[in-house]
Design a protein around this motif. Structure first.
Motif, short mmCIF file in Angstrom:
data_model
loop_
_atom_site.label_atom_id
_atom_site.label_comp_id
_atom_site.label_asym_id
_atom_site.label_seq_id
_atom_site.Cartn_x
_atom_site.Cartn_y
_atom_site.Cartn_z
N ARG A 125 0.73 -1.41 -0.35
CA ARG A 125 0.03 -0.36 0.11
C ARG A 125 0.61 0.97 0.06
N GLY A 126 1.91 1.15 0.46
CA GLY A 126 3.05 2.37 0.76
C GLY A 126 2.29 4.02 1.77
N GLY A 127 3.13 5.22 1.15
CA GLY A 127 2.12 5.89 1.76
C GLY A 127 2.92 5.78 3.22
N ARG A 128 1.52 5.90 4.73
CA ARG A 128 2.20 5.48 6.12
C ARG A 128 3.20 4.11 6.13
N HIS A 129 3.19 3.38 5.54
CA HIS A 129 3.18 1.82 5.53
C HIS A 129 4.38 2.09 5.33
N ALA A 130 5.22 2.72 3.94
CA ALA A 130 5.96 3.02 3.75
C ALA A 130 7.25 3.65 4.27
N GLU A 131 6.67 4.34 5.78
CA GLU A 131 7.49 5.09 6.30
C GLU A 131 8.38 4.39 7.95
N ARG A 132 6.41 3.33 7.73
CA ARG A 132 7.15 2.09 8.83
C ARG A 132 7.96 1.25 8.48
N VAL A 133 8.19 0.62 7.27
CA VAL A 133 9.08 -0.63 6.56
C VAL A 133 10.65 -0.13 6.37
N ALA A 138 15.98 0.87 9.06
CA ALA A 138 16.69 1.23 10.00
C ALA A 138 16.60 0.26 11.00
N LEU A 139 15.86 -0.15 11.50
CA LEU A 139 16.70 -1.88 12.81
C LEU A 139 17.33 -2.38 12.32
N GLU A 140 17.01 -3.00 10.95
CA GLU A 140 17.98 -3.58 10.46
C GLU A 140 19.28 -3.32 10.38
N ARG A 141 19.92 -1.94 9.62
CA ARG A 141 21.05 -1.77 9.97
C ARG A 141 21.88 -1.44 10.84
N GLY A 142 21.35 -1.17 12.43
CA GLY A 142 21.68 -0.80 13.91
C GLY A 142 21.32 -0.20 13.94
N GLU A 143 20.66 1.62 13.45
CA GLU A 143 19.90 2.83 13.50
C GLU A 143 19.50 2.95 14.80
N SER A 144 19.21 3.36 15.17
CA SER A 144 17.69 3.38 16.71
C SER A 144 17.04 5.01 15.94
#
Length: 147
Positions: A125-133, A138-144
């Motif tokens: 669906r993209g949109g706000r869901h894209a921001e969450r993905v 980012a978490l996967e990359r180790g970012e806080s």
């Protein structure tokens, strides 16, 4: 598509189902019920997605729980354990899951086909869901995510 020894029959059925509907199936799993360590299968399938030959993958196991954990350790993979069509729709539509995980000891074959059908038919669906993905990535990359 991969399956461990618990899901050989389900893999055969879903592979035929996919082929009948015009999908190309790369069967990378076991073909008999000899016990195998599923993390090896998960790594192999996920490498196909991360490196590019495949866009989506299907992993089948006994419960699917360990398989989901193994897949999600691989950067770039968003594996979703789906036991019903609602979860399949959310996994693709909201979370842009690129690996569907199901448990052959948990799901009846007819239900697995319905889950797969919904998962394949549901666009992200993209949109706000894209921001969450992106936050997940980012978490996967180790970012806080803490501000």
């Amino acid at each position: 598509m991969v399956a461990d020894h618990n899901a050989v029959r389900m893999k055969a059925r879903l592979g035929a189902w996919l082929t009948d509907r015009g999908h190309e199936v790369d069967d990378r799993g076991v073909r008999d019920e000899e016990i195998v360590d599923y993390p090896l299968l998960c790594e192999d399938l996920c490498a196909q997605i991360v490196s590019g030959p495949a866009q989506l993958g299907i992993v089948l196991g006994g419960s699917g729980s360990g398989e989901q954990m193994a897949c999600n350790k691989i950067r770039g993979i968003r594996a979703a354990l789906c036991h019903d069509t609602f979860l399949a729709e959310i996994a693709r539509g909201n979370n842009d899951a690129n690996v569907l995980v199901m448990g052959a000891k948990v799901i009846a074959p007819d239900a697995a086909e319905r889950i797969l059908r919904v998962w394949l038919a549901t666009p992200f669906r993209g949109g706000r869901h894209a921001e969450r993905v992106e936050m997940i990535m980012a978490l996967e990359r180790g970012e806080s995510l803490r501000r």
